[in-house]
Design an enzyme around this catalytic site. Structure first.
Site, PDB file in Angstrom:
ATOM      1  N   ASP A  95       0.847  -1.192   0.000  1.00 52.31           N
ATOM      2  CA  ASP A  95       0.000   0.000   0.000  1.00 52.31           C
ATOM      3  C   ASP A  95       0.884   1.244   0.000  1.00 52.31           C
ATOM      4  OD1 ASP A  95      -2.234   1.683   0.422  1.00 52.31           O
ATOM      5  OD2 ASP A  95      -3.176   0.172   1.703  1.00 52.31           O
ATOM      6  N   ASP A 196      -2.879   4.688  -2.561  1.00 54.37           N
ATOM      7  CA  ASP A 196      -3.886   5.318  -1.711  1.00 54.37           C
ATOM      8  C   ASP A 196      -4.339   6.655  -2.313  1.00 54.37           C
ATOM      9  OD1 ASP A 196      -5.117   5.226   1.036  1.00 54.37           O
ATOM     10  OD2 ASP A 196      -4.037   7.123   1.256  1.00 54.37           O
ATOM     11  N   GLU A 249      -6.658   3.763  -5.721  1.00 52.27           N
ATOM     12  CA  GLU A 249      -7.880   4.096  -4.997  1.00 52.27           C
ATOM     13  C   GLU A 249      -8.335   5.476  -5.455  1.00 52.27           C
ATOM     14  OE1 GLU A 249      -9.530   4.495  -0.438  1.00 52.27           O
ATOM     15  OE2 GLU A 249      -7.687   5.480  -1.029  1.00 52.27           O
ATOM     16  N   ASP A 324     -12.083   0.355   5.239  1.00 49.88           N
ATOM     17  CA  ASP A 324     -12.746   1.647   5.449  1.00 49.88           C
ATOM     18  C   ASP A 324     -14.264   1.538   5.449  1.00 49.88           C
ATOM     19  OD1 ASP A 324     -10.323   3.056   5.455  1.00 49.88           O
ATOM     20  OD2 ASP A 324     -10.365   3.346   3.288  1.00 49.88           O
TER      21      ASP A 324
END
Ligand code: NOJ
Length: 564
Positions: A95, A196, A249, A324
């Site tokens: 990530d 991200d 994302e 999330d």
């Protein structure tokens, strides 16, 4: 393309398995569970951030991009994990949190000390002539998006927490640093990256107020430079490894932008996460509200994205859950009365679609949100800020708590339930977040007699066995049906009809005549489907509560069945 028949398993390391007994998951814990992960048949494991971090946002506030947080283990542990997963043909996806750094990162500290070189790494602006903040933007975690930059009189931008300072991607030195970080992890054998909130990196030089009554996210999301930056990053790093898989994302994005990010011709990313389908239970578009989900809206959004991404040559990352999101089982189905049917139906929707499915740890055993009873059970900064904000808006404590219970990210972050008992097989100590219901739901129980875990394994295998699943074209079906989400897939003479009921009652749906001679590829009920005569050439099938039924027919081109 290889990622078309891949499935990704997401591990939130803090909550997966604690090997030390300190109550917090770690990399050695993931190593212990490699055989389980391999048993699922997945191709990649996405690990949420495990880098050194003050932990204000559970690791998304990175203070050192090239190391392992001591609470999570060591670099040797990480290397061992890469090797252990690699032994099963599974790649590690790391990530990359590159829109912002922690304010404890060395770059930010040096910037604060007055180092001009590092000051240009961040987005610093003076107040306006009247003393107002540089823009009217708000932080996604509440409050203004600007905070004083020491005693310089300047403000730094933080779209997230106060301790997450946005990087200035306009600065070529920042872009070089970022590529170097990605290359560092390539050097460790990493062959996958999740970026991200990557669609907010392209802010303009001149930052403008959102016009009154409009959403400030439009002022910095999907900016024109994002594509340039991504192409540059790809060329300087992961684009050099043909087998590497990348996903971005994309926050509050559009189909058009996402086609751009994931069209292979653009050399940016392989695929994108978008979130519009997870906002169909937001009253008036606001997250911190409660509302029953809107099935027509869910169907519309999923279909629009499937159609639009296909038309543009883009590729979706398919998912219901992540770290999330409250558990989809609680949001879109009935975990109380139909947990097994609900979990397997939801899985069917995603796994037979066009795109690459992601399974978030625990989803494959039907984990649900915890039934916490006090605000003190929640730890996430976003939830705690939202709770205070709701009280300020005039909600009672009880009302505010109900909203937090429905929407908190902690819902997804409860420890993985390996077995019954106090530590859920997650820890022998005190878990950092209380598990939800390990005595009812666990890997152990699923392995012994469960129906959800075997169903996931089957769906994952189907994607590899059937090109109609991995490569087939997508075609809408029964968009107006009030209870059933349906679609077709087509590939070289194979045709798949997927029917998924979102209702706790029986319902019927027409099936094109061509599928009368089909066979059941997969269903979450054991008995044969009940066929009913219907009007005209079509027949109908009865679906039981939360039934998923996928019918496959192999035939040459027929008038009513499209081919790609
Ligand atoms: C998205 C991540 O998934 C979330 O957990 C995090 O809080 C924000 N980005 C900020 O990094």
């Amino acid at each position: 393309m290889s990622f078309h028949d891949s499935v990704v398993y997401q591990v939130y390391p803090r909550s997966f398995r604690d090997s030390t007994g300190n109550g917090v998951g770690d990399l050695r814990g993931v190593i212990e569970k490699v055989p389980y992960i391999a048993s699922l048949g997945v191709d990649h494991v996405w690990l949420n951030p495990f880098f050194p971090s003050p932990g204000r946002d559970n690791g998304y506030d990175v203070s050192d991009y090239r190391a392992v947080d001591p609470a999570m283990g060591t670099m040797e542990d990480f290397e061992e994990l890469v090797e252990a997963l690699g032994g099963h043909g599974i790649g590690v996806m790391v990530d990359m949190v590159l829109n912002h750094t922690s304010t404890e990162h060395e770059w930010f500290r040096r910037a604060l000390e007055g180092d001009k070189h590092y000051q240009d790494y961040y987005i610093l602006r003076p107040a306006r002539a009247d003393g107002a903040l540089p823009t009217n933007w708000v932080s996604k975690f509440g409050g203004p998006a600007w905070a004083p930059f020491g005693d310089t009189g300047l403000y730094y931008l933080h779209l997230y927490d106060l301790t997450q300072a946005d990087l200035n991607w306009r600065n070529p030195a920042v872009r070089a640093e970022v590529a170097d970080i990605v290359n560092f992890w390539r050097g460790k054998g990493v062959r996958g990256f999740r970026f991200d909130v990557i669609n907010v990196i392209g802010k303009s030089e001149v930052l403008l107020d959102a016009p009154p009554g409009t959403d400030d996210r439009a002022m910095y999301t999907d900016g024109p430079d994002v594509h340039t930056y991504l192409r540059e990053l790809a060329a300087a790093s992961f684009g050099r490894d043909p087998g590497t898989v990348t996903v971005g994302e994309m926050s509050s994005t559009s189909i058009e932008a996402c086609v751009g990010y994931s069209d292979p011709a653009n050399h940016e990313l392989d695929m994108v996460f978008s979130f519009h389908h997870l906002k169909v239970d937001y009253a008036e578009g606001q997250k911190w509200t409660t509302m029953d989900f809107d099935l027509p809206a869910l169907k519309r959004v999923l279909n629009d994205w499937a159609v639009g991404m296909q038309a543009g040559g883009g590729w979706n990352a398919l998912f219901w859950n992540n770290h999330d999101q409250p558990r989809a089982l609680n949001r879109f189905a009935d975990p109380g009365r139909y947990r097994v049917e609900s979990a397997t139906m939801l899985a069917t929707v995603i796994h037979l679609m066009r795109g690459t499915p992601y399974v978030y740890m625990g989803e494959e055993i039907g984990m649900t949100d915890p039934a916490y009873t006090s605000i003190g059970d929640y730890v996430d900064v976003e939830a705690l800020n939202a709770y205070q904000e709701l009280l300020t808006q005039g909600l009672t404590q009880e009302e505010a708590f109900d909203v937090v219970r429905a929407k908190a990210r902690d819902n997804a972050r409860t420890p993985m339930q390996w077995e019954p008992g106090p530590g859920a097989g997650f820890t022998r100590g005190t878990p950092w977040l209380r598990p939800a219901n390990q005595d009812q739901v666990s890997v152990e129980a699923e392995e012994r007699q469960g129906r959800i875990l075997p169903y996931y394994r089957r769906l994952i295998a189907l994607r590899k066995q059937y090109p109609v699943v991995s490569e087939g074209s997508y075609e809408p079906y029964a968009l107006d049906h009030p209870d059933v989400l349906a679609y077709q897939r087509h590939h070289e003479g194979q045709h798949l009809l997927v029917l998924c009921s979102f209702r706790a009652y029986e319902t019927t749906i027409e099936v094109p005549a061509d599928f009368q001679d089909s066979r059941v590829l997969v269903s979450n009920y054991d008995d044969e489907p009940t066929w009913l005569a219907s009007d005209g050439a079509d027949v109908a099938v009865r679906l039981r509560p939360y039934q998923a039924l996928a019918l496959l027919v192999s035939c040459p081109v027929r008038s009513s069945l499209q081919t790609d």
